[in-house]
Every structure is written in structure tokens, then in C-alpha cells.
Design an enzyme around this catalytic site. Structure first.
Site, PDB file in Angstrom:
ATOM      1  N   HIS A  15     132.001  -4.258 100.217  1.00 20.88           N
ATOM      2  CA  HIS A  15     131.623  -4.674  98.871  1.00 20.88           C
ATOM      3  C   HIS A  15     131.075  -6.097  98.900  1.00 20.88           C
ATOM      4  O   HIS A  15     131.116  -6.790  99.898  1.00 20.88           O
ATOM      5  CB  HIS A  15     132.781  -4.528  97.873  1.00 20.88           C
ATOM      6  CG  HIS A  15     133.866  -5.553  97.992  1.00 20.88           C
ATOM      7  ND1 HIS A  15     134.844  -5.722  97.048  1.00 20.88           N
ATOM      8  CD2 HIS A  15     134.146  -6.470  98.945  1.00 20.88           C
ATOM      9  CE1 HIS A  15     135.664  -6.685  97.406  1.00 20.88           C
ATOM     10  NE2 HIS A  15     135.272  -7.158  98.548  1.00 20.88           N
ATOM     11  N   CYS A  34     133.361 -13.929  99.331  1.00 26.23           N
ATOM     12  CA  CYS A  34     133.212 -12.549  98.833  1.00 26.23           C
ATOM     13  C   CYS A  34     131.834 -12.294  98.253  1.00 26.23           C
ATOM     14  O   CYS A  34     131.475 -11.161  97.953  1.00 26.23           O
ATOM     15  CB  CYS A  34     134.289 -12.232  97.808  1.00 26.23           C
ATOM     16  SG  CYS A  34     135.898 -12.075  98.566  1.00 26.23           S
ATOM     17  N   HIS A  40     130.843  -7.311 102.978  1.00 30.63           N
ATOM     18  CA  HIS A  40     131.949  -7.427 103.940  1.00 30.63           C
ATOM     19  C   HIS A  40     132.904  -6.292 103.628  1.00 30.63           C
ATOM     20  O   HIS A  40     132.840  -5.694 102.552  1.00 30.63           O
ATOM     21  CB  HIS A  40     132.648  -8.790 103.828  1.00 30.63           C
ATOM     22  CG  HIS A  40     133.322  -8.998 102.517  1.00 30.63           C
ATOM     23  ND1 HIS A  40     132.645  -9.437 101.409  1.00 30.63           N
ATOM     24  CD2 HIS A  40     134.592  -8.765 102.103  1.00 30.63           C
ATOM     25  CE1 HIS A  40     133.475  -9.495 100.383  1.00 30.63           C
ATOM     26  NE2 HIS A  40     134.668  -9.082 100.772  1.00 30.63           N
ATOM     27  N   HIS A  42     136.807  -4.118 103.734  1.00 36.85           N
ATOM     28  CA  HIS A  42     138.268  -4.184 103.640  1.00 36.85           C
ATOM     29  C   HIS A  42     138.850  -2.834 104.065  1.00 36.85           C
ATOM     30  O   HIS A  42     138.213  -1.799 103.894  1.00 36.85           O
ATOM     31  CB  HIS A  42     138.725  -4.447 102.208  1.00 36.85           C
ATOM     32  CG  HIS A  42     138.385  -5.810 101.701  1.00 36.85           C
ATOM     33  ND1 HIS A  42     139.106  -6.928 102.047  1.00 36.85           N
ATOM     34  CD2 HIS A  42     137.394  -6.244 100.884  1.00 36.85           C
ATOM     35  CE1 HIS A  42     138.588  -7.979 101.449  1.00 36.85           C
ATOM     36  NE2 HIS A  42     137.528  -7.601 100.748  1.00 36.85           N
ATOM     37  N   ASP A  80     135.322   6.270 101.173  1.00 32.31           N
ATOM     38  CA  ASP A  80     135.602   5.895 102.564  1.00 32.31           C
ATOM     39  C   ASP A  80     134.314   5.720 103.363  1.00 32.31           C
ATOM     40  O   ASP A  80     133.433   6.594 103.333  1.00 32.31           O
ATOM     41  CB  ASP A  80     136.486   6.955 103.229  1.00 32.31           C
ATOM     42  CG  ASP A  80     136.995   6.507 104.585  1.00 32.31           C
ATOM     43  OD1 ASP A  80     137.282   5.310 104.760  1.00 32.31           O
ATOM     44  OD2 ASP A  80     137.098   7.366 105.485  1.00 32.31           O
ATOM     45  N   HIS A  81     134.205   4.598 104.069  1.00 29.26           N
ATOM     46  CA  HIS A  81     133.010   4.242 104.845  1.00 29.26           C
ATOM     47  C   HIS A  81     131.764   4.132 103.972  1.00 29.26           C
ATOM     48  O   HIS A  81     130.648   4.397 104.427  1.00 29.26           O
ATOM     49  CB  HIS A  81     132.796   5.204 106.022  1.00 29.26           C
ATOM     50  CG  HIS A  81     133.787   5.001 107.118  1.00 29.26           C
ATOM     51  ND1 HIS A  81     135.112   5.382 106.997  1.00 29.26           N
ATOM     52  CD2 HIS A  81     133.684   4.418 108.323  1.00 29.26           C
ATOM     53  CE1 HIS A  81     135.760   5.053 108.089  1.00 29.26           C
ATOM     54  NE2 HIS A  81     134.921   4.462 108.920  1.00 29.26           N
ATOM     55  N   GLU A 125     144.147  -4.652  98.811  1.00 34.22           N
ATOM     56  CA  GLU A 125     142.869  -5.039  99.406  1.00 34.22           C
ATOM     57  C   GLU A 125     143.112  -5.682 100.766  1.00 34.22           C
ATOM     58  O   GLU A 125     142.293  -5.568 101.680  1.00 34.22           O
ATOM     59  CB  GLU A 125     142.110  -5.980  98.485  1.00 34.22           C
ATOM     60  CG  GLU A 125     140.682  -6.215  98.928  1.00 34.22           C
ATOM     61  CD  GLU A 125     139.876  -6.932  97.872  1.00 34.22           C
ATOM     62  OE1 GLU A 125     139.004  -6.299  97.255  1.00 34.22           O
ATOM     63  OE2 GLU A 125     140.138  -8.131  97.642  1.00 34.22           O
TER      64      GLU A 125
END
Ligand code: NI
Length: 136
Positions: A15, A34, A40, A42, A80-81, A125
């Protein structure tokens, strides 16, 4: 007798926190690292809890197979991914902070669960930072 059942799930996602209507300076000042334009990632950890009466016939509040499938459909497969800003429609115009991600996940799961049950989402997170949303 209301009992809470919970399932733990996991997804990796990228994100970027920023507002399109703010200048680069303002975004940097508020969101810092961020706001990296190249995104980047998480390792998100998710706990979904459902509270309700025990069904006297099954002895379940809800079948955990069903909860597992709902989390897979509504969260793991779409998130996811993925890049949350670019791949998840809810975040096209909503900053994907942990707070907003928890609300989006809750809304997706809530509509799949019997309205007699309460739903809670806890989203980590990082191992030390997590948020909780129960609706309202
Ligand atoms: Ni981040």
C-alpha cells in the site's frame, strides 16, 4: 448464552498512504515513509470473531468451515499479494490505513454473516500495531 468464535488469517499486501488532493510536502509531513510513491508491503494478520448463541442442534455458534470460506472469499483472495491502492476498489479513493482496511474487511464479512451475530475484526499491520473494528 452468547459465545465468541474466532478465526485467524493472514495476507501480504502493498500500500501507499497519501491523499491525491494534498501536495507532496503535505503527504510527506503526515504519512512519512508510508507515502513512498513505489509502495511498501506488510504482513497483515487478521482475527475475525463472531459472537452469537450456540445452536442447540449443532453445538456451534457458526460452522468454522463457513467462516474460513467467507474470509478466503472476501479477504484472502482479493487482498493477498495485491496492491491495496490499485487492486481493491474500496481503496481507489480511500487511504488504506490499518483503520480503513479493518472497516473494509468488516463490511465485506458482515454482509455474509447472520444478522443475529456480532462481528469483530482485529487487524495487525505489524506485530505491535493493530486496530479493532466492531461496526458502529
Ligand atoms: Ni504501511
Amino acid at each position: 448464552m452468547r459465545v465468541t468464535v474466532s478465526r485467524h488469517a493472514h495476507f501480504n499486501a502493498a500500500h501507499r498512504l497519501y491523499r491525491k488532493d494534498w501536495s507532496d510536502e503535505q503527504n510527506d509531513a503526515v504519512f512519512g515513509k508510508c507515502n513512498n510513491p513505489n509502495f511498501h508491503g506488510h504482513n497483515y494478520e487478521l482475527v475475525v470473531s463472531v459472537t452469537g448463541e450456540i445452536n442447540p442442534q449443532t453445538g456451534y455458534v457458526m460452522d468454522m468451515k463457513d467462516l474460513k470460506a467467507i474470509i478466503a472469499d472476501e479477504v484472502e483472495t482479493p487482498f493477498d499479494h495485491k496492491n491495496l491502492n490499485l487492486d481493491v476498489p474500496e481503496f481507489y479513493d480511500l487511504n488504506p490505513t490499518a483503520e480503513n482496511i479493518a472497516v473494509v474487511i468488516w463490511n465485506r464479512i458482515r454482509r455474509r454473516i447472520d444478522s443475529a451475530m456480532d462481528v469483530e475484526v482485529v487487524l495487525y499491520e505489524t506485530p505491535r500495531n493493530f486496530v479493532t473494528y466492531r461496526g458502529n
